[in-house]
Design an enzyme around this catalytic site. Structure first.
Site, short mmCIF file in Angstrom:
data_model
loop_
_atom_site.label_atom_id
_atom_site.label_comp_id
_atom_site.label_asym_id
_atom_site.label_seq_id
_atom_site.Cartn_x
_atom_site.Cartn_y
_atom_site.Cartn_z
N GLU A 1 45.97 -31.47 46.85
CA GLU A 1 45.84 -32.14 48.15
C GLU A 1 47.16 -32.14 48.93
O GLU A 1 47.35 -32.92 49.85
CB GLU A 1 45.34 -33.58 47.96
CG GLU A 1 43.95 -33.61 47.34
CD GLU A 1 43.32 -34.98 47.32
OE1 GLU A 1 43.92 -35.94 47.85
OE2 GLU A 1 42.21 -35.10 46.77
N LYS B 1 32.67 -41.18 49.93
CA LYS B 1 32.68 -39.71 49.96
C LYS B 1 31.22 -39.29 50.08
O LYS B 1 30.44 -39.52 49.14
CB LYS B 1 33.25 -39.18 48.64
CG LYS B 1 34.74 -39.41 48.41
CD LYS B 1 35.08 -39.05 46.96
CE LYS B 1 36.57 -38.96 46.71
NZ LYS B 1 36.87 -38.90 45.25
#
Ligand code: PGA
Ligand code: ZN
Length: 419
Positions: free
Chosen positions: A209, A339
């Site tokens: 990330e 999510k």
């Protein structure tokens, strides 16, 4: 809303170079919408099923040709010519066509690709920006920009595993404007680059990330280095720039123990360890401090942490209303990490958000470690008035696409206009 005329999907690649799905939905009036879906690596066991081809000779089994086929044949045949009045009606039809509790037949990635393409097509048909369409779904009259939680340091499953702690994030929680927040984040990130060059002799290699991932000797040093980077950038830790952690504890929990820094901690010892971090470092949020099924210790952690520190559930909750209700009943968490691909459709993710909001929980809308250049997540966070958005670091275009979309919204949206 015009009827669906055509659904079409393609296999594309995500930020790890693994296949994922891109889909487009064309409506009878000629408007169309497309989008692509992300994929996790540090996944929760209760997540909806992600359909992969499983052929080891192709992309190590990660291929998405079956999912593409499902969109282009099964779903296109079933939904073509049908008229859906709302996102909820389309999403219900998708879930019914799958027919399993966890999207085990068609795959949550398959269904989300279609749910997203339909959302974009519907927004286009209504002449709305996507964030306004999402706001309409949630009954939000004034969309708002979220605050940022930005990945600084990585360990665990997103890096080489040199430390168990998955992510240390920086939180410019008091920045008045998004553009100020991002400039502060840049300053701290650059200070951290200089610091790890000095301390570990390492150039800024990044994890999945975009977080920096030097060989921290232990978790405490990882946290202390984050505080040092904040100070070197000229900010006051805690006051101007706070920290958050994603412990992702399920991934170092084995046989009743947390394997952290060469120790095997019991649940109670893990709670004490986290309380110690919170006491010594300016943490405002602890995500997945405990394993996904260690419910009893989650309740203990929530009781132990100060009320202004988020007890944030990711793998614990999996954006799943049943698990969120269980956590509310047991007082086992205090904030929801949302999510959409953990559950498969926008309608189910919205149900999860509503449940959490009704319990007074803050909401953190989150990307996955495998992302694409699509930026719908920024619109979702704005439209659903998430308290925070967690997208990764300010590195790599699949992360920056979301920050840049937020900047665009901040500059153009009527609700965000500066006086
Ligand atoms: P994942 O991790 O996308 O790899 O599951 C992100 C997180 O744990 O928050
Ligand atoms: Zn997480």
């Amino acid at each position: 809303m015009p009827a669906i005329q055509h659904l079409h999907a393609l296999e594309i690649l995500d930020s790890r170079g693994r296949p994922t799905l891109w889909a487009t939905c064309t409506l009878a009036d000629g408007t169309a919408g497309s989008g692509s879906v992300p994929s996790g690596a540090s996944t929760g066991q209760a997540e909806a099923h992600e359909l992969r081809d499983g052929d080891p000779a192709r992309y190590g089994g990660y291929g998405c040709r079956q999912a593409v086929q499902h969109v282009n044949t099964t779903l296109n045949a079933a939904l073509r010519g049908q008229h859906f009045e709302s996102q909820a009606a389309l999403d219900a039809a998708l879930s019914a066509l799958d027919g399993t509790p966890n999207k085990g037949r068609l795959g949550a990635n398959t269904l989300l690709a279609v749910s997203l393409a339909f959302a974009r097509a519907s927004a286009a048909a209504a002449g709305q920006p996507l964030y306004a369409y999402f706001a309409g779904l949630a009954g939000v009259t004034t969309p708002a920009l979220p605050r940022l939680m930005v990945n600084l340091f990585s360990g665990g499953k997103h890096a080489g595993g040199q430390v168990a702690l998955q992510d240390v994030l920086i939180v410019p929680h008091h920045a008045a404007r998004l553009e100020d927040a991002l400039a502060m984040v840049y300053a701290v990130y650059q200070a951290a680059v200089a610091l790890i060059a000095e301390q570990y002799g390492m150039r800024p290699l990044t994890a999945d990330e975009g977080g920096l991932a030097p060989a921290f000797p232990d978790e405490r040093t990882m946290l202390a280095d984050a505080v040092r980077a904040i100070e070197r950038a000229g900010y006051v830790p805690g006051t101007q720039m706070a920290l958050a952690v994603d412990v992702a504890a399920s991934h170092f929990y084995r046989a009743g123990h947390y394997h952290l820094g060469g120790q095997a901690l019991t649940g109670a010892q893990m709670v004490a360890q986290i309380a110690d971090w919170v006491q010594h470092y300016p943490l405002i949020s602890v995500e997945d401090g405990l394993a996904e099924d260690d419910w009893a210790h989650w309740a203990q952690l929530r009781q132990t942490l100060p009320p202004d520190v988020l007890t944030l559930g990711d793998d614990l909750l999996c954006t799943n209303s049943t698990r969120i209700q269980q956590a509310i009943d047991r007082q086992a968490a205090g904030a929801l990490l949302l999510k959409v691909n953990q559950i498969g459709t926008f309608t189910e993710a919205l149900a999860a958000l509503r449940l959490a909001r009704a319990a007074g929980w803050p909401i953190v809308v989150s990307a996955r470690s495998g992302e694409t250049e699509d930026h719908w997540l920024a619109d979702l966070a704005v439209g659903w008035r998430a308290d925070y958005i967690k997208v990764g670091s300010i590195q790599q275009s699949e992360r920056l696409a979301k920050y840049n979309r937020l900047l665009w919204i901040a500059a153009t949206a009527p609700f965000a206009r500066q006086p």
